[in-house]
Motif scaffolding. Structure first.
Motif, PDB file in Angstrom:
ATOM      1  N   TYR A 343       0.838  -1.201   0.000  1.00 20.44           N
ATOM      2  CA  TYR A 343       0.000   0.000   0.000  1.00 20.44           C
ATOM      3  C   TYR A 343       0.871   1.247   0.000  1.00 20.44           C
ATOM      4  O   TYR A 343       1.928   1.285   0.633  1.00 20.44           O
ATOM      5  N   LEU A 344       0.388   2.261  -0.722  1.00 19.53           N
ATOM      6  CA  LEU A 344       1.068   3.550  -0.757  1.00 19.53           C
ATOM      7  C   LEU A 344       0.127   4.642  -0.278  1.00 19.53           C
ATOM      8  O   LEU A 344      -1.093   4.548  -0.430  1.00 19.53           O
ATOM      9  N   TYR A 345       0.715   5.707   0.259  1.00 16.19           N
ATOM     10  CA  TYR A 345      -0.059   6.850   0.756  1.00 16.19           C
ATOM     11  C   TYR A 345      -0.025   7.958  -0.288  1.00 16.19           C
ATOM     12  O   TYR A 345       1.046   8.331  -0.782  1.00 16.19           O
ATOM     13  N   ASN A 346      -1.210   8.459  -0.672  1.00 21.30           N
ATOM     14  CA  ASN A 346      -1.297   9.584  -1.603  1.00 21.30           C
ATOM     15  C   ASN A 346      -1.342  10.871  -0.789  1.00 21.30           C
ATOM     16  O   ASN A 346      -2.311  11.124  -0.062  1.00 21.30           O
ATOM     17  N   ALA A 347      -0.287  11.685  -0.899  1.00 27.32           N
ATOM     18  CA  ALA A 347      -0.164  12.877  -0.047  1.00 27.32           C
ATOM     19  C   ALA A 347      -1.224  13.929  -0.359  1.00 27.32           C
ATOM     20  O   ALA A 347      -1.544  14.753   0.494  1.00 27.32           O
ATOM     21  N   ARG A 348      -1.784  13.928  -1.594  1.00 28.66           N
ATOM     22  CA  ARG A 348      -2.829  14.901  -1.927  1.00 28.66           C
ATOM     23  C   ARG A 348      -4.171  14.508  -1.314  1.00 28.66           C
ATOM     24  O   ARG A 348      -4.828  15.305  -0.641  1.00 28.66           O
ATOM     25  N   SER A 349      -4.582  13.255  -1.560  1.00 27.78           N
ATOM     26  CA  SER A 349      -5.913  12.825  -1.131  1.00 27.78           C
ATOM     27  C   SER A 349      -5.945  12.344   0.316  1.00 27.78           C
ATOM     28  O   SER A 349      -7.009  12.289   0.928  1.00 27.78           O
ATOM     29  N   GLY A 350      -4.748  11.999   0.860  1.00 26.84           N
ATOM     30  CA  GLY A 350      -4.714  11.459   2.211  1.00 26.84           C
ATOM     31  C   GLY A 350      -5.190  10.018   2.286  1.00 26.84           C
ATOM     32  O   GLY A 350      -5.461   9.495   3.369  1.00 26.84           O
ATOM     33  N   ARG A 351      -5.305   9.360   1.121  1.00 23.40           N
ATOM     34  CA  ARG A 351      -5.783   7.974   1.082  1.00 23.40           C
ATOM     35  C   ARG A 351      -4.647   7.004   0.775  1.00 23.40           C
ATOM     36  O   ARG A 351      -3.653   7.374   0.152  1.00 23.40           O
ATOM     37  N   LYS A 352      -4.856   5.748   1.205  1.00 22.51           N
ATOM     38  CA  LYS A 352      -3.890   4.701   0.876  1.00 22.51           C
ATOM     39  C   LYS A 352      -4.430   3.896  -0.300  1.00 22.51           C
ATOM     40  O   LYS A 352      -5.641   3.637  -0.381  1.00 22.51           O
ATOM     41  N   GLU A 353      -3.530   3.528  -1.203  1.00 25.39           N
ATOM     42  CA  GLU A 353      -3.934   2.735  -2.365  1.00 25.39           C
ATOM     43  C   GLU A 353      -2.996   1.548  -2.533  1.00 25.39           C
ATOM     44  O   GLU A 353      -1.793   1.660  -2.280  1.00 25.39           O
ATOM     45  N   ARG A 354      -3.559   0.443  -2.998  1.00 30.35           N
ATOM     46  CA  ARG A 354      -2.768  -0.780  -3.155  1.00 30.35           C
ATOM     47  C   ARG A 354      -2.204  -0.873  -4.572  1.00 30.35           C
ATOM     48  O   ARG A 354      -2.904  -0.627  -5.544  1.00 30.35           O
ATOM     49  N   ILE A 355      -0.931  -1.216  -4.666  1.00 28.04           N
ATOM     50  CA  ILE A 355      -0.277  -1.431  -5.955  1.00 28.04           C
ATOM     51  C   ILE A 355      -0.508  -2.879  -6.376  1.00 28.04           C
ATOM     52  O   ILE A 355       0.064  -3.805  -5.791  1.00 28.04           O
TER      53      ILE A 355
END
Length: 701
Positions: A343-355
């Motif tokens: 999982y990575l953290y998107n600094a703009r949206s504040g959400r985590k997303e899975r690669i």
């Protein structure tokens, strides 16, 4: 996290782009690089529609590059990640976002035309991101090829300290190879594929004298960048070759010297020395500009990262590509490593997303990899809420890398689905295309309920519509292209907006007094809070600012956005019970609209920089036609082959259909390029016509 076993260490990695004016030979040069590095085993030609990097059907049909394509190859035990970028100005966003993530650039120039309009645009973009570059003068086999004229023009028009490290052997149909000024050896190509070459010392004669003259200039330019070498130079000592190359590498990375090479990619000459120069003089990720970002919790604090695998992960998503199986997100890793499935953290949206998957791209071919490290470029599958310019990072070490700025569209069209079945598909398709291309916009006209699409030019929208039909199977009708006018104010004005509603229970109460005044060109919307004494609590400032911004999106003349103004909040009023965010937002909007009407609003039209290359015989016809189109001719100059180049500023509204008229006037012998230049005040007659049209129906913005 698994350790990354690197095939190539960071110091033997290069992330480069190839950029130039349209038709300077970028894609052909990339094809030759792939061939000589063993990445491909067949030469793909642009004119045959068989270029590896031009994989989109629209690119193959038109013989131009539309989307930047990524690939990787190996030369002298060094991995070279390459991005081939478009030259057409309508797709300048592809160049912009590629340059943001590259460490070095090969700037191509046509040996006949030298510095062309898009060459200048690319150069400015490279300056903006401080990208080190080397120069390759291509098409030395063309009639009118003149390497030394290119050197002069690049120095004069771009202000670059361009220094040849080669000189050509012959030109036009007599172009045979190059002289390496470091070694004073000739490289003469002896077969059509450029695989075999003879190397021998330059013998005394005319070529020897020319080469020695330019070798002396090269040594002086390098010595000026290194105090120790300068002392040796003035002492008349022989400067060691390895010291010269090391000093030139350092100067190239600093941007103080730009090595120049030459060749003919199409005729397979000069590409191997270009690859040597990429390895020798362009930076590795370790030598590139430092990684500096902002703290997402406090934007006044900067964070510096290091390009190493054991650092916290940080990457920039620089391109989103639509794909039948989900979006592909291209990203450049600046530090740390990434494994698929994490999982990575998107600094703009504040959400985590899975690669879901990590892919190494070769144009549209993909290779699955399990892990990727610092300094590399790859694509990810599975990111649903990531946009171009987003920072992907480790949540515990969050960082916001510098975003990418994109120009606003200058042309728009109304679009509607042909059938009911197309209606649902159209919205989905346009949304995906807008995610992919930040310069493509879509919106719904509130009055007509039409869907309006906007882009950077006629070709841009033509490609969008073609992709809708072919990729998304959506048939649509489109209206005539419309110009994206803007509005502006010419003087200061003050107004008060009052939004007061009493409904028996809790009401709404907001009073805002503001002043608006014209700003500097390209200053955008500037907001200032000058309320004293607590007449309005500062907590409502954000809502007031939002109300002004929203109101400015539709000006009072013809409904176009208002450009470049400053709004100052002077005073207002507050009610302990009834005041709310929405009340202040509406009051600020009302105040802005009233002030806008009183501030001398004017209409501004987009002005394009147009450059026409024509045989001398047609100069009168071309200049007369540009004048009739309200164009202002800036200058004209003679170019190789007895042609003239005319540069003019022309309103975009007058340029529709220009290609057909120009070809008719010159028997098809002239060519032109066009790019957005600036907005300027529209003539009174044009303003009156546009405003009159808007009385009954708001035009497409």
């Amino acid at each position: 996290m698994a350790a990354l076993a690197r095939d190539y260490p960071l110091e033997r990695t290069r992330n480069i782009g190839i950029a130039a004016h349209i038709d300077a030979g970028k894609t052909t040069a990339t094809e030759r690089i792939l061939y000589y590095t063993g990445r491909t085993h067949k030469l793909g030609e642009v004119h045959d529609g068989a270029a590896t990097m031009d994989w989109m059907i629209q690119e193959q049909e038109r013989g131009i590059t539309i989307t930047s394509a990524a690939t990787a190859c190996t030369w002298r035990d060094t991995r070279i990640n390459i991005i081939d970028t478009p030259g057409h100005v309508d797709f300048t966003v592809e160049v912009e976002r590629s340059l943001r993530v590259l460490d070095g650039l090969v700037a191509l120039f046509d040996s006949v035309a030298a510095v062309q309009p898009q060459s200048e645009t690319v150069w400015r973009q490279a300056n903006k991101y401080m990208v080190p570059r080397i120069i390759f003068v291509n098409k030395m086999d063309r009639t009118g090829a003149d390497f030394f004229n290119c050197v002069a023009k690049i120095r004069e028009r771009l202000g670059a300290n361009a220094v040849p490290i080669q000189v050509p052997i012959g030109a036009e149909d007599q172009f045979k190879g190059v002289v390496d000024l470091f070694t004073m050896r000739k490289v003469v190509y002896t077969d059509d594929l450029g695989n075999t070459m003879d190397e021998e010392p330059v013998e005394p004669g005319e070529l020897f004298d020319t080469a020695m003259q330019w070798r002396q200039a090269l040594i002086e330019a390098i010595a000026e960048q290194d105090d120790h070498l300068l002392e040796m130079f003035f002492a008349g000592e022989e400067l060691p070759l390895d010291r010269l190359k090391t000093a030139l590498r350092k100067a190239t990375i600093a941007g103080s010297v730009l090595p120049m090479l030459c060749g003919s990619a199409f005729k397979n000459k000069g590409v191997q020395p270009l690859l040597d120069a990429v390895v020798d003089f362009l930076p590795s990720p370790l030598e590139a500009k430092p990684i500096i970002g902002l703290d997402p919790k406090d934007s006044s604090k900067t964070i510096e990262g290091k390009p190493a695998d054991n650092e916290p992960f940080a990457a920039l998503a620089f391109k989103i590509a639509t794909d039948p199986y989900g979006n592909l997100t291209y990203f450049r890793v600046y530090s740390g490593t990434l494994e698929k499935g994490t999982y990575l953290y998107n600094a703009r949206s504040g959400r985590k997303e899975r690669i879901g998957r990590i892919l190494r791209m070769h144009a549209n071919h993909r290779e699955d990899i399990d892990i990727i490290g610092a300094g590399d470029i790859a694509a990810a599958v599975g990111l649903t809420d990531t946009r171009t310019g987003d920072t992907l990072c480790d949540e515990k070490h969050a960082i916001v890398l510098e975003n990418i700025t994109f120009p606003d569209p200058v042309i728009s069209q109304a679009i509607e689905p042909k059938t009911k079945a197309d209606q649902d598909k159209l919205g989905i398709a346009l949304t995906r295309l807008a995610q992919e291309d930040p310069t493509f916009r879509m919106r719904t006209d509130e009055e007509t309920q039409q869907t309006i699409i906007a882009g950077m030019g006629e070709l841009h929208l033509e490609i969008i519509l073609d992709r809708l039909r072919r990729e998304f199977k959506v048939e649509a009708n489109v209206g005539k292209p419309q110009v994206a006018y803007k509005e502006a104010i010419t003087r200061q004005a003050e107004q008060t907006g009052r939004f007061v509603r009493q409904t028996g229970g809790k009401g709404q109460y907001g009073v805002v007094e503001l002043r608006i005044e014209p700003g500097e060109p390209n200053s955008g919307f500037i907001y200032e809070w000058k309320v004293v004494g607590g007449r309005i609590p500062k907590e409502f400032s954000k809502s007031i600012q939002g109300g002004i911004r929203k109101a400015s999106e539709s000006g009072c003349l013809a409904g176009y956005p208002v450009l470049d103004f400053k709004a100052t909040i002077l005073d207002g009023d507050y009610h302990d019970v009834d005041s709310s965010d929405i009340a202040y937002e509406i009051a600020a909007s009302m105040a802005f609209k009233d002030a806008n009407r009183a501030a001398g609003p004017i209409l501004k039209e987009p002005i394009m920089k147009v450059e026409v290359t024509t045989p001398k015989d047609f100069f009168g016809a071309i200049s007369g036609d540009l004048n009739r189109r309200r164009g202002e001719i800036q200058h004209s100059e003679e170019v190789a082959g007895g042609a003239l180049t005319i540069t003019a500023n022309v309103p975009l509204s007058e340029m529709f259909g220009y290609a057909t008229d120009m070809r008719s006037a010159t028997q098809g012998r002239a060519t032109y390029t066009m790019e957005f230049s600036h907005y300027q005040k529209a003539p009174k007659s044009v303003q009156e016509e546009i405003v009159a049209k808007a009385q009954g129906k708001k035009p497409a913005a």
